[in-house]
Design a protein around this motif. Structure first.
Motif, PDB file in Angstrom:
ATOM      1  N   ILE A 103      -3.347   0.983   8.842  1.00 56.09           N
ATOM      2  CA  ILE A 103      -2.419   0.577   9.897  1.00 56.09           C
ATOM      3  C   ILE A 103      -1.674   1.812  10.386  1.00 56.09           C
ATOM      4  N   ARG A 104      -1.845   2.141  11.654  1.00 57.61           N
ATOM      5  CA  ARG A 104      -1.130   3.284  12.234  1.00 57.61           C
ATOM      6  C   ARG A 104       0.322   2.893  12.483  1.00 57.61           C
ATOM      7  N   ILE A 105       1.255   3.738  12.010  1.00 59.20           N
ATOM      8  CA  ILE A 105       2.690   3.502  12.192  1.00 59.20           C
ATOM      9  C   ILE A 105       3.124   4.229  13.453  1.00 59.20           C
ATOM     10  N   LEU A 106       3.632   3.461  14.413  1.00 55.51           N
ATOM     11  CA  LEU A 106       3.877   4.019  15.747  1.00 55.51           C
ATOM     12  C   LEU A 106       5.231   4.692  15.900  1.00 55.51           C
ATOM     13  N   ASP A 107       6.244   4.231  15.190  1.00 52.64           N
ATOM     14  CA  ASP A 107       7.607   4.706  15.436  1.00 52.64           C
ATOM     15  C   ASP A 107       8.252   5.285  14.184  1.00 52.64           C
ATOM     16  N   HIS A 108       7.503   6.108  13.448  1.00 56.75           N
ATOM     17  CA  HIS A 108       8.062   6.643  12.200  1.00 56.75           C
ATOM     18  C   HIS A 108       9.032   7.800  12.445  1.00 56.75           C
ATOM     19  N   ASN A 109       8.905   8.481  13.590  1.00 59.54           N
ATOM     20  CA  ASN A 109       9.840   9.547  13.981  1.00 59.54           C
ATOM     21  C   ASN A 109       9.999  10.629  12.912  1.00 59.54           C
ATOM     22  N   GLY A 110       8.931  10.916  12.209  1.00 61.98           N
ATOM     23  CA  GLY A 110       8.958  11.978  11.218  1.00 61.98           C
ATOM     24  C   GLY A 110       9.699  11.641   9.940  1.00 61.98           C
ATOM     25  N   LEU A 111      10.040  10.364   9.744  1.00 63.62           N
ATOM     26  CA  LEU A 111      10.802   9.976   8.553  1.00 63.62           C
ATOM     27  C   LEU A 111       9.930   9.760   7.322  1.00 63.62           C
ATOM     28  N   GLY A 133       0.819  -1.208   0.000  1.00 66.51           N
ATOM     29  CA  GLY A 133       0.000   0.000   0.000  1.00 66.51           C
ATOM     30  C   GLY A 133       0.848   1.251   0.000  1.00 66.51           C
ATOM     31  N   LYS A 134       0.218   2.378   0.359  1.00 70.76           N
ATOM     32  CA  LYS A 134       0.855   3.687   0.366  1.00 70.76           C
ATOM     33  C   LYS A 134       0.717   4.323   1.742  1.00 70.76           C
ATOM     34  N   VAL A 135       1.663   5.213   2.042  1.00 71.04           N
ATOM     35  CA  VAL A 135       1.661   5.939   3.311  1.00 71.04           C
ATOM     36  C   VAL A 135       0.825   7.210   3.162  1.00 71.04           C
ATOM     37  N   TYR A 136      -0.015   7.480   4.167  1.00 76.10           N
ATOM     38  CA  TYR A 136      -0.850   8.681   4.189  1.00 76.10           C
ATOM     39  C   TYR A 136      -0.860   9.247   5.612  1.00 76.10           C
ATOM     40  N   PRO A 137      -1.101  10.557   5.738  1.00 80.45           N
ATOM     41  CA  PRO A 137      -1.372  11.093   7.080  1.00 80.45           C
ATOM     42  C   PRO A 137      -2.731  10.593   7.560  1.00 80.45           C
ATOM     43  N   GLU A 138      -2.846  10.356   8.840  1.00 80.35           N
ATOM     44  CA  GLU A 138      -4.155   9.965   9.361  1.00 80.35           C
ATOM     45  C   GLU A 138      -5.168  11.095   9.196  1.00 80.35           C
ATOM     46  N   THR A 139      -4.707  12.346   9.371  1.00 80.13           N
ATOM     47  CA  THR A 139      -5.580  13.507   9.230  1.00 80.13           C
ATOM     48  C   THR A 139      -5.036  14.400   8.129  1.00 80.13           C
ATOM     49  N   VAL A 142      -3.723  20.496   4.070  1.00 81.62           N
ATOM     50  CA  VAL A 142      -3.010  20.589   5.343  1.00 81.62           C
ATOM     51  C   VAL A 142      -3.100  19.226   6.017  1.00 81.62           C
ATOM     52  N   ALA A 143      -1.957  18.669   6.393  1.00 82.38           N
ATOM     53  CA  ALA A 143      -1.927  17.335   6.994  1.00 82.38           C
ATOM     54  C   ALA A 143      -1.150  17.365   8.303  1.00 82.38           C
ATOM     55  N   ASP A 144      -1.619  16.537   9.221  1.00 85.09           N
ATOM     56  CA  ASP A 144      -0.901  16.346  10.486  1.00 85.09           C
ATOM     57  C   ASP A 144       0.075  15.188  10.299  1.00 85.09           C
ATOM     58  N   LEU A 145       1.344  15.504  10.067  1.00 84.18           N
ATOM     59  CA  LEU A 145       2.349  14.484   9.777  1.00 84.18           C
ATOM     60  C   LEU A 145       2.877  13.795  11.028  1.00 84.18           C
ATOM     61  N   SER A 146       2.363  14.158  12.180  1.00 86.03           N
ATOM     62  CA  SER A 146       2.807  13.494  13.406  1.00 86.03           C
ATOM     63  C   SER A 146       2.174  12.122  13.573  1.00 86.03           C
ATOM     64  N   THR A 147       1.053  11.878  12.912  1.00 89.68           N
ATOM     65  CA  THR A 147       0.395  10.566  12.952  1.00 89.68           C
ATOM     66  C   THR A 147       0.230  10.079  11.515  1.00 89.68           C
ATOM     67  N   MET A 148       0.994   9.032  11.173  1.00 90.82           N
ATOM     68  CA  MET A 148       0.992   8.499   9.814  1.00 90.82           C
ATOM     69  C   MET A 148       0.430   7.083   9.810  1.00 90.82           C
ATOM     70  N   GLU A 149      -0.060   6.680   8.667  1.00 88.80           N
ATOM     71  CA  GLU A 149      -0.613   5.339   8.508  1.00 88.80           C
ATOM     72  C   GLU A 149      -0.283   4.830   7.114  1.00 88.80           C
ATOM     73  N   ILE A 150      -0.327   3.508   6.976  1.00 89.34           N
ATOM     74  CA  ILE A 150      -0.210   2.891   5.664  1.00 89.34           C
ATOM     75  C   ILE A 150      -1.535   2.203   5.363  1.00 89.34           C
ATOM     76  N   ARG A 151      -2.049   2.456   4.171  1.00 91.19           N
ATOM     77  CA  ARG A 151      -3.326   1.880   3.752  1.00 91.19           C
ATOM     78  C   ARG A 151      -3.029   0.776   2.754  1.00 91.19           C
ATOM     79  N   VAL A 152      -3.364  -0.452   3.122  1.00 88.28           N
ATOM     80  CA  VAL A 152      -3.054  -1.620   2.297  1.00 88.28           C
ATOM     81  C   VAL A 152      -4.342  -2.307   1.871  1.00 88.28           C
ATOM     82  N   ASP A 153      -4.267  -3.015   0.743  1.00 89.83           N
ATOM     83  CA  ASP A 153      -5.399  -3.785   0.234  1.00 89.83           C
ATOM     84  C   ASP A 153      -5.174  -5.251   0.569  1.00 89.83           C
TER      85      ASP A 153
END
Length: 464
Positions: A314-322, A82-88, A247-258
């Motif tokens: 899927i919420r990514i917990l330890d991305h550390n802004g990367l 899948g692809k990475v997206y901001p949660e918000t 405008v996105a909140d990049l502090s909480t990221m997720e990956i959306r997979v099929d």
């Protein structure tokens, strides 16, 4: 009594008569011995030929690799990309149409909630506000006149009513005064309603004026900016407006997979996931399933390539802004863990027909051969019958593992459990810890091996 005397001459003659028969008898015996020996030699040669021929006809041993069955802890994994997206992420479009006159931000800027993002030319909406204000003022003046008229006609009707009771005015004059008072009262009420209507219009015009200024709805980062100062944009009140920025909140990221429909039943909210991002090949991120779609996404509907998937977030917990929006990745969702179970390499498990031991490929060739031997009646076999035959053949297939016993293999039917990327659980079957199961090659396992087939271990580094 007479005695016969044998002379030496007589003895010599008789010896001369018997001596020729002895060499002929010896030669006959020698010939018999030679014939017997030749026959025995011929038989031995034939037996040797048959033995060599039999050895040459015997199948060559199949080269294989083995691995021992062992007790392991395995975790069932569902993999998806899948692809990475901001949660918000908020897409911003203007509510009013017009020209962009201010755009003080650029892509990548960090903004705070309430900060100015862009401004639409307010001249038209300001004019509408002024018009609504003037109309309201006029309506209020008209309302005052109507109220004064109401008071005047009400007083006149009161006097006329008293005179009518004293029989000093006619009934016609009384009814005229009453009607005038009622009309004046209705006009006064209508004027009040007109004022309220114009107040609402003024409020709407002011709201439209305020909508020419767009501020950040959340704290975040400008991830997309698709307009420039001076461009004319379409408002979103009556139609889809022009998207200006995101405008996105990049502090909480997720990956959306099929996730495939066959695997989605194993996935639950809260499952742990190991996320790999293509941009960081040497790093694993930890994630947790936070949302599972209820509606499926179907691709290639009505074709042989039809695929039905469900989106999992899927919420990514330890991305550390990367991470950045749009990055590609893969998620391994851990759905179940089995501890201390008997396992074999996942490639060791294959299928064979329950009765004949044939592979799926051999069954397919057998079906095709039967069709070719129908002498033209193959046209009568429609697609449905073919599918039914394939289904029947699949029902005959058993999951099996080939176990090395000496220089031969034993085909062992098994019942399997969960699997990870390398090993699969064996729930039932004549396999014990330490048994050498065939783990390669793929061709040998899937096509060549039969029950009791001779095998030889592959020598490391040997040419294949």
């Amino acid at each position: 009594m007479a005695t016969e005397t044998i002379s030496p001459e007589t003895t010599k003659e008789s010896g001369a008569q018997t001596s020729p028969s002895s060499p002929r008898s010896s030669r006959k015996k020698n010939r018999r011995i030679i014939l017997i020996a030749s026959g025995i030699g011929l038989v031995l040669i034939l037996l040797l030929i048959f033995f060599v021929a039999g050895r040459s006809k015997e199948a060559k041993p199949i080269v294989v690799t083995v691995e021992k069955a062992a007790i392991r802890t395995i975790t069932q994994v569902v993999s998806a990309t899948g692809k990475v997206y901001p949660e918000t992420e908020v897409k911003l479009s203007p509510e009013v149409s017009g020209e962009i006159v201010e755009l003080p931000v650029k892509e990548g800027d960090v903004v705070k909630r309430g900060q100015l993002l862009f401004k639409i030319n307010p001249q038209l909406t300001r004019t509408q506000v002024d018009q609504a204000q003037a109309a309201l003022s006029a309506a209020k003046a008209a309302s005052l006149r109507a109220k004064a008229e109401e008071l005047r006609t009400a007083e006149e009707f009161r006097r006329t009513e008293q005179l009518f009771k004293q029989k000093l005015v006619s009934e016609t004059e009384y009814l005229a005064a009453k009607t005038s008072a009622e009309v004046a009262k209705a006009n006064a009420e209508a004027a009040i309603y007109d004022v309220q209507r114009l107040e609402s219009q003024l409020k709407q015009a002011r709201e439209q004026l305020s909508r020419t200024v767009v501020t950040a709805p959340i704290n975040g980062t400008i991830t997309v900016l698709s307009a420039k100062v001076g461009e004319r944009v379409v408002g979103s009140i009556q139609m889809a407006g022009t998207e200006i920025l995101r405008v996105a909140d990049l502090s909480t990221m997720e990956i959306r997979v099929d996730v495939n429909e066959n695997d989605i039943v194993n996935v639950k909210i809260g499952d742990t996931a190991r996320v790999s991002i293509d941009a960081y090949p040497n790093r694993k991120f930890t994630g947790v399933v936070r949302e599972i779609a209820n509606a499926a996404k179907t691709k290639g509907l009505g074709t042989q390539e039809e695929i039905t998937n469900f989106e999992v977030k899927i919420r990514i917990l330890d991305h550390n802004g990367l991470l950045r929006p749009g990055m590609s990745g893969n998620a391994d969702i851990e759905t179940f863990t089995a501890k201390d179970v008997l396992t074999v390499p996942i490639q060791s498990v294959t299928v064979r027909a329950s009765e004949s031991g044939m592979t799926a490929e051999e069954l397919s060739r057998k079906r095709e051969e039967q069709v070719r031997q129908t002498d033209g009646s193959a046209e009568l076999i429609n697609e449905k019958m073919r599918q039914q035959q394939e289904k029947a053949d699949r029902a005959k297939l058993l999951r099996v593992v080939f176990v090395k016993r000496g220089d031969r293999v034993q085909m062992v039917p098994v019942e399997t459990g969960i699997a990870d990327n390398a090993y699969i659980e064996i729930r039932k079957g004549d396999i014990k810890v330490g048994d050498e199961v065939i783990s390669g090659s793929y061709r040998a396992i899937s096509r060549e091996l039969k029950d009791s087939a001779r095998v030889i271990l592959e020598v490391p580094g040997a040419k294949k």
